[in-house]
Structure formats: C-alpha cells, structure tokens
Design an enzyme around this catalytic site. Sequence first.
Site, PDB file in Angstrom:
ATOM      1  N   TYR A 256     -41.426  30.048 -51.882  1.00 28.74           N
ATOM      2  CA  TYR A 256     -40.277  29.762 -52.752  1.00 28.74           C
ATOM      3  C   TYR A 256     -39.211  28.958 -52.000  1.00 28.74           C
ATOM      4  CZ  TYR A 256     -42.502  33.331 -55.636  1.00 28.74           C
ATOM      5  OH  TYR A 256     -43.414  34.046 -56.367  1.00 28.74           O
TER       6      TYR A 256
HETATM    7  C1  LIG Z   1     -47.477  34.476 -52.906  1.00 33.78           C
HETATM    8  C2  LIG Z   1     -48.806  33.840 -53.314  1.00 33.78           C
HETATM    9  C3  LIG Z   1     -48.888  33.718 -54.824  1.00 33.78           C
HETATM   10  C4  LIG Z   1     -48.831  32.435 -52.700  1.00 33.78           C
HETATM   11  O1  LIG Z   1     -50.064  31.854 -53.023  1.00 33.78           O
HETATM   12  P1  LIG Z   1     -50.984  31.197 -51.881  1.00 33.78           P
HETATM   13  O2  LIG Z   1     -52.046  30.451 -52.563  1.00 33.78           O
HETATM   14  O3  LIG Z   1     -51.355  32.244 -50.890  1.00 33.78           O
HETATM   15  O4  LIG Z   1     -49.897  30.244 -51.216  1.00 33.78           O
HETATM   16  P2  LIG Z   1     -50.102  28.756 -50.685  1.00 33.78           P
HETATM   17  O5  LIG Z   1     -51.370  28.678 -49.934  1.00 33.78           O
HETATM   18  O6  LIG Z   1     -49.915  27.803 -51.797  1.00 33.78           O
HETATM   19  O7  LIG Z   1     -48.867  28.575 -49.730  1.00 33.78           O
HETATM   20  C5  LIG Z   1     -48.465  29.604 -48.960  1.00 33.78           C
HETATM   21  C6  LIG Z   1     -48.846  29.350 -47.514  1.00 33.78           C
HETATM   22  O8  LIG Z   1     -49.963  28.503 -47.320  1.00 33.78           O
HETATM   23  C7  LIG Z   1     -49.558  27.276 -46.657  1.00 33.78           C
HETATM   24  N1  LIG Z   1     -50.293  26.171 -47.292  1.00 33.78           N
HETATM   25  C8  LIG Z   1     -49.926  25.454 -48.358  1.00 33.78           C
HETATM   26  N2  LIG Z   1     -50.853  24.514 -48.649  1.00 33.78           N
HETATM   27  C9  LIG Z   1     -51.873  24.680 -47.762  1.00 33.78           C
HETATM   28  C10 LIG Z   1     -53.130  24.031 -47.568  1.00 33.78           C
HETATM   29  N3  LIG Z   1     -53.549  22.993 -48.315  1.00 33.78           N
HETATM   30  N4  LIG Z   1     -53.936  24.495 -46.580  1.00 33.78           N
HETATM   31  C11 LIG Z   1     -53.543  25.515 -45.806  1.00 33.78           C
HETATM   32  N5  LIG Z   1     -52.348  26.162 -45.940  1.00 33.78           N
HETATM   33  C12 LIG Z   1     -51.520  25.738 -46.917  1.00 33.78           C
HETATM   34  C13 LIG Z   1     -48.091  27.213 -46.900  1.00 33.78           C
HETATM   35  O9  LIG Z   1     -47.394  26.451 -45.949  1.00 33.78           O
HETATM   36  C14 LIG Z   1     -47.760  28.660 -46.777  1.00 33.78           C
HETATM   37  O10 LIG Z   1     -47.888  29.031 -45.427  1.00 33.78           O
HETATM   38  P3  LIG Z   1     -47.148  30.268 -44.803  1.00 33.78           P
HETATM   39  O11 LIG Z   1     -47.783  31.487 -45.403  1.00 33.78           O
HETATM   40  O12 LIG Z   1     -47.431  30.133 -43.351  1.00 33.78           O
HETATM   41  O13 LIG Z   1     -45.700  30.128 -45.148  1.00 33.78           O
HETATM   42  C15 LIG Z   1     -50.013  34.634 -52.769  1.00 33.78           C
HETATM   43  O14 LIG Z   1     -49.990  34.631 -51.364  1.00 33.78           O
HETATM   44  C16 LIG Z   1     -50.061  36.053 -53.289  1.00 33.78           C
HETATM   45  O15 LIG Z   1     -50.652  36.318 -54.319  1.00 33.78           O
HETATM   46  N6  LIG Z   1     -49.436  36.992 -52.535  1.00 33.78           N
HETATM   47  C17 LIG Z   1     -49.445  38.393 -52.894  1.00 33.78           C
HETATM   48  C18 LIG Z   1     -48.748  38.653 -54.196  1.00 33.78           C
HETATM   49  C19 LIG Z   1     -47.318  38.180 -54.212  1.00 33.78           C
HETATM   50  O16 LIG Z   1     -46.565  38.382 -53.265  1.00 33.78           O
HETATM   51  N7  LIG Z   1     -46.942  37.518 -55.329  1.00 33.78           N
HETATM   52  C20 LIG Z   1     -45.611  37.043 -55.527  1.00 33.78           C
HETATM   53  C21 LIG Z   1     -44.751  38.161 -55.993  1.00 33.78           C
HETATM   54  S1  LIG Z   1     -43.091  37.596 -56.215  1.00 33.78           S
END
Ligand SMILES: CC(C)(COP(=O)(O)OP(=O)(O)OC[C@H]1O[C@@H](n2cnc3c(N)ncnc32)[C@H](O)[C@@H]1OP(=O)(O)O)[C@@H](O)C(=O)NCCC(=O)NCCS
Length: 188
Positions: free
Chosen positions: A156
Amino acid sequence: MRSAERPQMAGARIETWTGRQFSARVEDAMGIYVRAMKYPAHTGAQRAVSARKHASLDGFACRAALTDEGTLVGFGYGYTTRPGQWWHDLVRRALLREEAADWLADAFELSELHVRPDQQGIGIGRRLLTSLASGVPHSAMLLSTPDTDTRAFRLYRDTGFVDLARNYLFPGDARPFAVLGARLPLPG
Ligand SMILES: CC(C)(COP(=O)(O)OP(=O)(O)OC[C@H]1O[C@@H](n2cnc3c(N)ncnc32)[C@H](O)[C@@H]1OP(=O)(O)O)[C@@H](O)C(=O)NCCC(=O)NCCS
C-alpha cells in the site's frame, strides 16, 4: 530485490468479475482468505455470508487472479463507501471532520485483497490492486490493514497510500489497524 532482478511476473491472468461472478466463486475466494490471513478454516463460511452481501452493494468492483486452468489464486474487491456502513461510520469518527469530509465523500473501500500464500510476492497482489484502482470511478481508495510491517502494508505504501489514522482499534478486534487512503488515479 530490485525489479530488474525479480523473476518473471506470475502468469496468473487478472479478470474483472461482477458481483454475480464473485458470488458464484465465493467459497474458493474464502478458501484463499483463510489461508492468506492464517484464520481457522471455519471462519471462511462466516465470511462468505458477508462477502455475498458486499457483492450487491453499490459500486462493487472485483478482480480475480486465475491460472490458465481457471484456478483462483487471488482476489480483491470493494465498493462505494457510504454513511450507514459499519466501517464508514467508524472511520468517519476516527478522522478530523474536514479530513472525513474530504476523503469519504467519493471513495472506494477496498474491503478484501488476498493472494494464495504459495503465489505471494510475485506481483499478483499489486496487479489486483492497481487494476481495481484504475477501474473504479471514485476520486479516492480507502482501506484498513493491521498496523504492522506486513507485505500488505508495504504494498500500500509503495502504491501511494498515506496515513489517515494509525493504531486504530475497531470494535471486536484486539489488533491495532492503520486506515490508509490514496487519491485516484494512483501516482505513477
Ligand atoms: C498482501 C497481499 C495481498 C499482497 O499480494 P502479493 O501478491 O503477495 O504482493 P506482490 O507480490 O504484488 O507485492 C508484494 C511484494 O512483492 C514484491 N514484488 C512485486 N512485484 C514483484 C515481482 N514481479 N516479482 C517479485 N516480487 C515482486 C513487492 O515489492 C513486495 O515486496 P515486499 O514484500 O518485499 O515489500 C498478499 O501478500 C496477501 O494475501 N497477504 C496476506 C493477506 C493480507 O494481508 N491481505 C491484506 C489485508 S489488508
């Protein structure tokens, strides 16, 4: 990891779902929800009841991440935030009057965003979020998230969300939450 060093973006395709499409797959979605949030499995059935209600609210918008085989691996949804809704009324009271008037007048509440744990960290959550943000007809997007250093919080921040309230306690949940907001379109 710098973006140039990251592996190729996950192959999941992002689809726009109507409330009806989301309701038809709500059990799958809640399966992801409980695994992503590490909640007991039975809470998914309870949450499905409210998720179905959300799907009929004004301004409902949903994105689904699917594999080539059609397996759901992530989803995000929200709706127009309105007075009389539980979250809206609590957030309104948590903000200064002018802030509330400014942020809540024309906003999309991102209610849920979850990616299956084995598919996290490869960009799916970001694609779901940015697709929703670019597709809704509102001037702001609001959400609340546990007020700790999570991948969600980092995502976020990185997409332009600013603090509206920190360490806010919603009734019935002992964890402090951050209430965040972003003007739409998102920066960049
Ligand atoms: C929060 C959530 C929805 C994010 O989705 P995600 O697919 O894991 O997130 P993204 O991959 O898009 O981006 C997050 C991380 O990946 C990294 N990233 C983004 N694009 C990327 C790519 N192409 N390759 C590798 N890493 C990447 C980002 O920099 C970020 O890194 P960080 O964790 O070191 O900060 C997911 O992790 C989740 O479901 N978490 C648990 C539930 C939750 O917390 N939901 C939100 C409640 S408010």
